[in-house]
Design a protein around this motif. Sequence first.
Motif, PDB file in Angstrom:
ATOM      1  N   THR A  93      49.042  25.284  -8.751  1.00 48.23           N
ATOM      2  CA  THR A  93      49.039  23.897  -8.284  1.00 48.23           C
ATOM      3  C   THR A  93      48.377  22.994  -9.324  1.00 48.23           C
ATOM      4  O   THR A  93      48.768  22.994 -10.475  1.00 48.23           O
ATOM      5  CB  THR A  93      48.303  23.798  -6.932  1.00 48.23           C
ATOM      6  OG1 THR A  93      47.019  24.409  -7.084  1.00 48.23           O
ATOM      7  CG2 THR A  93      49.078  24.519  -5.838  1.00 48.23           C
ATOM      8  N   ASP A  94      47.402  22.242  -8.907  1.00 49.56           N
ATOM      9  CA  ASP A  94      46.758  21.296  -9.813  1.00 49.56           C
ATOM     10  C   ASP A  94      46.076  21.982 -10.986  1.00 49.56           C
ATOM     11  O   ASP A  94      45.887  21.389 -12.036  1.00 49.56           O
ATOM     12  CB  ASP A  94      45.715  20.485  -9.043  1.00 49.56           C
ATOM     13  CG  ASP A  94      46.373  19.527  -8.071  1.00 49.56           C
ATOM     14  OD1 ASP A  94      47.410  18.950  -8.437  1.00 49.56           O
ATOM     15  OD2 ASP A  94      45.857  19.366  -6.970  1.00 49.56           O
ATOM     16  N   PHE A  95      45.703  23.226 -10.813  1.00 44.84           N
ATOM     17  CA  PHE A  95      44.903  23.884 -11.828  1.00 44.84           C
ATOM     18  C   PHE A  95      45.729  24.478 -12.971  1.00 44.84           C
ATOM     19  O   PHE A  95      45.197  24.849 -13.995  1.00 44.84           O
ATOM     20  CB  PHE A  95      44.050  24.984 -11.185  1.00 44.84           C
ATOM     21  CG  PHE A  95      42.980  24.435 -10.303  1.00 44.84           C
ATOM     22  CD1 PHE A  95      41.789  23.972 -10.848  1.00 44.84           C
ATOM     23  CD2 PHE A  95      43.165  24.355  -8.937  1.00 44.84           C
ATOM     24  CE1 PHE A  95      40.796  23.444 -10.032  1.00 44.84           C
ATOM     25  CE2 PHE A  95      42.178  23.835  -8.116  1.00 44.84           C
ATOM     26  CZ  PHE A  95      40.996  23.379  -8.662  1.00 44.84           C
ATOM     27  N   ALA A  96      47.046  24.586 -12.756  1.00 46.35           N
ATOM     28  CA  ALA A  96      47.877  25.266 -13.741  1.00 46.35           C
ATOM     29  C   ALA A  96      47.745  24.654 -15.131  1.00 46.35           C
ATOM     30  O   ALA A  96      47.587  25.357 -16.118  1.00 46.35           O
ATOM     31  CB  ALA A  96      49.321  25.254 -13.290  1.00 46.35           C
ATOM     32  N   GLU A  97      47.800  23.332 -15.207  1.00 44.63           N
ATOM     33  CA  GLU A  97      47.756  22.682 -16.518  1.00 44.63           C
ATOM     34  C   GLU A  97      46.399  22.059 -16.785  1.00 44.63           C
ATOM     35  O   GLU A  97      46.222  21.361 -17.769  1.00 44.63           O
ATOM     36  CB  GLU A  97      48.827  21.579 -16.589  1.00 44.63           C
ATOM     37  CG  GLU A  97      50.218  22.046 -16.256  1.00 44.63           C
ATOM     38  CD  GLU A  97      50.959  21.032 -15.411  1.00 44.63           C
ATOM     39  OE1 GLU A  97      50.750  19.830 -15.624  1.00 44.63           O
ATOM     40  OE2 GLU A  97      51.738  21.448 -14.539  1.00 44.63           O
ATOM     41  N   GLY A  98      45.433  22.300 -15.914  1.00 46.88           N
ATOM     42  CA  GLY A  98      44.150  21.645 -16.089  1.00 46.88           C
ATOM     43  C   GLY A  98      44.323  20.145 -15.998  1.00 46.88           C
ATOM     44  O   GLY A  98      44.067  19.404 -16.937  1.00 46.88           O
ATOM     45  N   ARG A  99      44.770  19.666 -14.871  1.00 44.39           N
ATOM     46  CA  ARG A  99      45.188  18.264 -14.736  1.00 44.39           C
ATOM     47  C   ARG A  99      44.022  17.281 -14.750  1.00 44.39           C
ATOM     48  O   ARG A  99      42.951  17.544 -14.214  1.00 44.39           O
ATOM     49  CB  ARG A  99      45.962  18.071 -13.438  1.00 44.39           C
ATOM     50  CG  ARG A  99      47.344  18.653 -13.491  1.00 44.39           C
ATOM     51  CD  ARG A  99      48.032  18.480 -12.169  1.00 44.39           C
ATOM     52  NE  ARG A  99      48.384  17.081 -11.940  1.00 44.39           N
ATOM     53  CZ  ARG A  99      48.841  16.639 -10.778  1.00 44.39           C
ATOM     54  NH1 ARG A  99      48.973  17.458  -9.771  1.00 44.39           N
ATOM     55  NH2 ARG A  99      49.162  15.378 -10.630  1.00 44.39           N
ATOM     56  N   ILE A 100      44.295  16.125 -15.346  1.00 49.23           N
ATOM     57  CA  ILE A 100      43.370  14.992 -15.311  1.00 49.23           C
ATOM     58  C   ILE A 100      44.158  13.827 -14.722  1.00 49.23           C
ATOM     59  O   ILE A 100      45.173  13.415 -15.272  1.00 49.23           O
ATOM     60  CB  ILE A 100      42.870  14.628 -16.730  1.00 49.23           C
ATOM     61  CG1 ILE A 100      42.174  15.841 -17.360  1.00 49.23           C
ATOM     62  CG2 ILE A 100      41.940  13.415 -16.691  1.00 49.23           C
ATOM     63  CD1 ILE A 100      41.951  15.716 -18.853  1.00 49.23           C
ATOM     64  N   ILE A 101      43.712  13.332 -13.562  1.00 47.02           N
ATOM     65  CA  ILE A 101      44.470  12.303 -12.858  1.00 47.02           C
ATOM     66  C   ILE A 101      43.609  11.064 -12.693  1.00 47.02           C
ATOM     67  O   ILE A 101      42.444  11.157 -12.284  1.00 47.02           O
ATOM     68  CB  ILE A 101      44.875  12.804 -11.445  1.00 47.02           C
ATOM     69  CG1 ILE A 101      45.623  14.135 -11.543  1.00 47.02           C
ATOM     70  CG2 ILE A 101      45.713  11.771 -10.723  1.00 47.02           C
ATOM     71  CD1 ILE A 101      45.687  14.875 -10.219  1.00 47.02           C
ATOM     72  N   GLU A 102      44.186   9.891 -12.980  1.00 45.58           N
ATOM     73  CA  GLU A 102      43.484   8.644 -12.682  1.00 45.58           C
ATOM     74  C   GLU A 102      43.902   8.229 -11.279  1.00 45.58           C
ATOM     75  O   GLU A 102      45.031   7.823 -11.033  1.00 45.58           O
ATOM     76  CB  GLU A 102      43.833   7.559 -13.708  1.00 45.58           C
ATOM     77  CG  GLU A 102      43.046   6.290 -13.457  1.00 45.58           C
ATOM     78  CD  GLU A 102      43.049   5.326 -14.637  1.00 45.58           C
ATOM     79  OE1 GLU A 102      43.915   5.473 -15.522  1.00 45.58           O
ATOM     80  OE2 GLU A 102      42.180   4.422 -14.659  1.00 45.58           O
TER      81      GLU A 102
END
Length: 155
Positions: free
Chosen positions: A51-60
């Motif tokens: 989920t969110d962790f797959a690509e090491g997400r950074i979201i504004e």
Amino acid sequence: MDEEMAYELRWAKTAVGISLLIIGAITITIAIFGLDIPTHREKIDPIDLSTDFAEGRIIEVSPGKFEVYLSAGQFNFNPSRISLPAGSEVTFFVTSSDVIHGFQIVGTNVNMMALPGHVNSITYGFYEPGEYLYVCNEYCGQGHHVMSGTIIIED
Ligand code: CUA
């Protein structure tokens, strides 16, 4: 009641009183100031961090507010480099894909464990431009000492 007994009782009451004061102070900071430990926001499958962790997400999520989904694994962080503008308020969601790791941003009070199967979170405001080092502070194997990342806060 003899004098010795009264003396004992006085100290016993003092000890109970101090304990109640401490419990009261903790209860008030939790209830009014929202004090919380950065642990166990949710459970997650450590084998499948797709989920969110797959690509090491950074979201504004809104102007100046960011969410960083960071996973720790032997022996690196994903992401290992985070660039954000000064004044950013960042909520870190941290988990592990294998063993227990640590997540500590040097020079700040951000310091928590990265646990497989659990998501921990903490929010921190980066107001000073510069480079912030983050490290693993739980011994996790032979490459533990090289496990680090950098947050770059741009002016
Ligand atoms: Cu990861 Cu020490």
